[in-house]
Scaffold this motif. Structure first.
Motif, PDB file in Angstrom:
ATOM      1  N   ASN A  71       0.843  -1.200   0.000  1.00 32.73           N
ATOM      2  CA  ASN A  71       0.000   0.000   0.000  1.00 32.73           C
ATOM      3  C   ASN A  71       0.883   1.256   0.000  1.00 32.73           C
ATOM      4  OD1 ASN A  71      -1.775   2.068   0.412  1.00 32.73           O
ATOM      5  ND2 ASN A  71      -2.985   1.003   1.969  1.00 32.73           N
ATOM      6  N   THR A  72       1.274   1.651  -1.212  1.00 33.52           N
ATOM      7  CA  THR A  72       2.139   2.828  -1.352  1.00 33.52           C
ATOM      8  C   THR A  72       1.373   4.110  -1.019  1.00 33.52           C
ATOM      9  OG1 THR A  72       3.154   1.652  -3.180  1.00 33.52           O
ATOM     10  CG2 THR A  72       3.792   3.932  -2.924  1.00 33.52           C
ATOM     11  N   GLU A  73       0.047   4.054  -1.246  1.00 31.96           N
ATOM     12  CA  GLU A  73      -0.772   5.266  -1.041  1.00 31.96           C
ATOM     13  C   GLU A  73      -0.646   5.824   0.367  1.00 31.96           C
ATOM     14  OE1 GLU A  73      -4.878   4.634  -2.172  1.00 31.96           O
ATOM     15  OE2 GLU A  73      -4.122   3.867  -4.083  1.00 31.96           O
TER      16      GLU A  73
ATOM     17  N   ASN B  33       2.560   7.663   0.728  1.00 32.68           N
ATOM     18  CA  ASN B  33       2.455   8.931   0.003  1.00 32.68           C
ATOM     19  C   ASN B  33       1.628   9.957   0.784  1.00 32.68           C
ATOM     20  OD1 ASN B  33       3.244  10.383  -2.173  1.00 32.68           O
ATOM     21  ND2 ASN B  33       1.403   9.906  -3.366  1.00 32.68           N
TER      22      ASN B  33
ATOM     23  N   TYR C 163      11.510  -0.691  -4.206  1.00 30.03           N
ATOM     24  CA  TYR C 163      10.131  -0.619  -4.703  1.00 30.03           C
ATOM     25  C   TYR C 163       9.556   0.779  -4.491  1.00 30.03           C
ATOM     26  CZ  TYR C 163       5.139  -1.600  -5.076  1.00 30.03           C
ATOM     27  OH  TYR C 163       3.812  -1.564  -5.435  1.00 30.03           O
ATOM     28  N   LEU C 164       9.701   1.299  -3.266  1.00 27.19           N
ATOM     29  CA  LEU C 164       9.130   2.619  -2.961  1.00 27.19           C
ATOM     30  C   LEU C 164       9.806   3.716  -3.780  1.00 27.19           C
ATOM     31  CD1 LEU C 164       8.549   2.725   0.896  1.00 27.19           C
ATOM     32  CD2 LEU C 164       6.847   2.911  -0.937  1.00 27.19           C
TER      33      LEU C 164
ATOM     34  N   GLN D 171      10.937   3.535  -6.699  1.00 25.28           N
ATOM     35  CA  GLN D 171      10.386   3.512  -8.058  1.00 25.28           C
ATOM     36  C   GLN D 171       8.942   4.001  -8.071  1.00 25.28           C
ATOM     37  OE1 GLN D 171      11.676  -0.235 -10.289  1.00 25.28           O
ATOM     38  NE2 GLN D 171      12.606  -0.573  -8.285  1.00 25.28           N
ATOM     39  N   GLU D 172       8.128   3.489  -7.147  1.00 26.82           N
ATOM     40  CA  GLU D 172       6.702   3.842  -7.123  1.00 26.82           C
ATOM     41  C   GLU D 172       6.473   5.321  -6.814  1.00 26.82           C
ATOM     42  OE1 GLU D 172       3.744   1.827  -7.530  1.00 26.82           O
ATOM     43  OE2 GLU D 172       5.317   0.754  -8.610  1.00 26.82           O
ATOM     44  N   LEU D 173       7.295   5.879  -5.916  1.00 31.28           N
ATOM     45  CA  LEU D 173       7.121   7.281  -5.513  1.00 31.28           C
ATOM     46  C   LEU D 173       7.921   8.223  -6.414  1.00 31.28           C
ATOM     47  CD1 LEU D 173       7.468   6.817  -1.618  1.00 31.28           C
ATOM     48  CD2 LEU D 173       5.345   7.223  -2.883  1.00 31.28           C
ATOM     49  N   ARG D 174       8.592   7.655  -7.401  1.00 36.21           N
ATOM     50  CA  ARG D 174       9.456   8.423  -8.323  1.00 36.21           C
ATOM     51  C   ARG D 174      10.442   9.296  -7.541  1.00 36.21           C
ATOM     52  NH1 ARG D 174       7.255   7.522 -13.196  1.00 36.21           N
ATOM     53  NH2 ARG D 174       5.029   7.119 -13.284  1.00 36.21           N
TER      54      ARG D 174
ATOM     55  N   SER E  82      15.437   1.598 -13.562  1.00 37.29           N
ATOM     56  CA  SER E  82      14.169   2.296 -13.801  1.00 37.29           C
ATOM     57  C   SER E  82      14.329   3.817 -13.709  1.00 37.29           C
ATOM     58  CB  SER E  82      13.095   1.786 -12.840  1.00 37.29           C
ATOM     59  OG  SER E  82      13.347   2.305 -11.574  1.00 37.29           O
TER      60      SER E  82
END
Ligand SMILES: Nc1ncnc2c1ncn2[C@@H]1O[C@H](COP(=O)(O)OP(=O)(O)OP(=O)(O)O)[C@@H](O)[C@H]1O
Ligand SMILES: C=C(C)CCOP(=O)(O)O
Length: 256
Positions: free
Chosen positions: A120-122, A125, A159-160, A162-165, A227
């Protein structure tokens, strides 16, 4: 600017002595994080298991074989020690005015076949958007195939990032960077750059590490670099330089 920092267990604990903190390093890390936070750099921290998580997970073989009643206890005990270590880090950050918030990783992450499967990246964030500093950790998690598994902070950080740029992903380790051979050897040389297509360094993995040590860290670092995230591996002394991309003695991880 957003920095994801994996705070290695080899930095905050004495990895050869079970359940032993390196309080001087926790304090230094908190000082340096305060400086970054005060410069309006957004920070996500993910710490490792060190001599709290690894010996406990190893004692109950949480990373292998079938689930059992005794493993349920081992899962709970590993979670306890990871929360304990997490709190020690949070306390030092809070005492310096950094709004660090513990994120219980096993409540927002699951694995499948011991690979990261749901995350749950949201929620991370949303904490960032509120100027908080989320502090996650490698953890004992639910594995939908095997019952339970150990998810490394190295995977979570990559992972984070990449997901959070993120602008940068920093792996802090006790040896201060990647050497061409185990850093204890007298002829060991710090590698200023490392790339997946090049020769991999010689490593000496500790029996107490259940998540693959430096080799696993490098594969996570290469995947983030490929990435497009800037990735560095180094010691606490040069945290600021790594975050800002300035020249200093640490290892830059290149994409190819
Ligand atoms: N060639 C090498 N270069 C750098 N470090 C090495 C090398 N070979 C072995 N090491 C060891 O690897 C350690 C870093 O890997 P380790 O898995 O302990 O990382 P960590 O992220 O700090 O730990 P944790 O998984 O507990 O968070 C270094 O502190 C060093 O002792
Ligand atoms: C051993 C446990 C519980 C955490 C593993 O995370 P890592 O130390 O970042 O590999």
């Amino acid at each position: 600017m957003l920095a994801v920092i994996k705070l290695g267990g080899s930095v905050v604990t004495e990895k050869t002595r079970p359940y032993t903190l390196r309080e001087d390093n926790i304090n230094l890390f908190a000082d340096k994080t305060r400086q970054l936070y005060n410069e309006n750099i957004e920070v996500v921290i993910v710490h490792g298991g060190g001599s709290f998580g690894h010996p406990t997970a190893a004692k109950y073989s949480l990373g292998s074989s079938e689930f059992s009643r005794i493993k349920a206890y081992g899962f709970a005990e590993t979670r306890y020690w990871m929360s304990y270590l997490n709190l020690k880090i949070i306390e030092e950050l809070l005492s310096r005015g950094v709004p660090a918030i513990s994120v219980q990783t096993s409540a927002i992450a699951q694995t499948r076949n011991r690979q990261l499967h749901r995350f749950n990246t949201e929620v991370v964030n949303a904490f960032l958007e509120r100027m908080l500093v989320p502090v996650l950790y490698g953890d004992a998690v639910i594995d939908v195939t095997y019952g339970v598994a150990i998810l490394s902070g190295d995977d979570i950080a990559a992972y984070l990032a990449q997901e959070l740029r993120a602008d940068v992903l920093v792996y802090l380790i006790g040896s201060g960077g990647v050497y061409d051979r185990p850093p204890g050897r007298p002829d060991a040389r710090l590698l200023r750059e490392i790339r997946p297509s090049g020769a991999l360094p010689q490593t000496s993995e500790s029996a107490l590490d259940v998540t693959g040590g430096l080799r696993h860290k490098l594969s996570c670092a290469f995947s983030a670099a490929r990435s497009g995230v800037r990735v560095a591996i180094g010691g606490l002394t040069y945290l600021r330089e790594m975050v800002l991309g300035q020249d200093a003695p640490y290892t830059r991880v290149l994409p190819e």
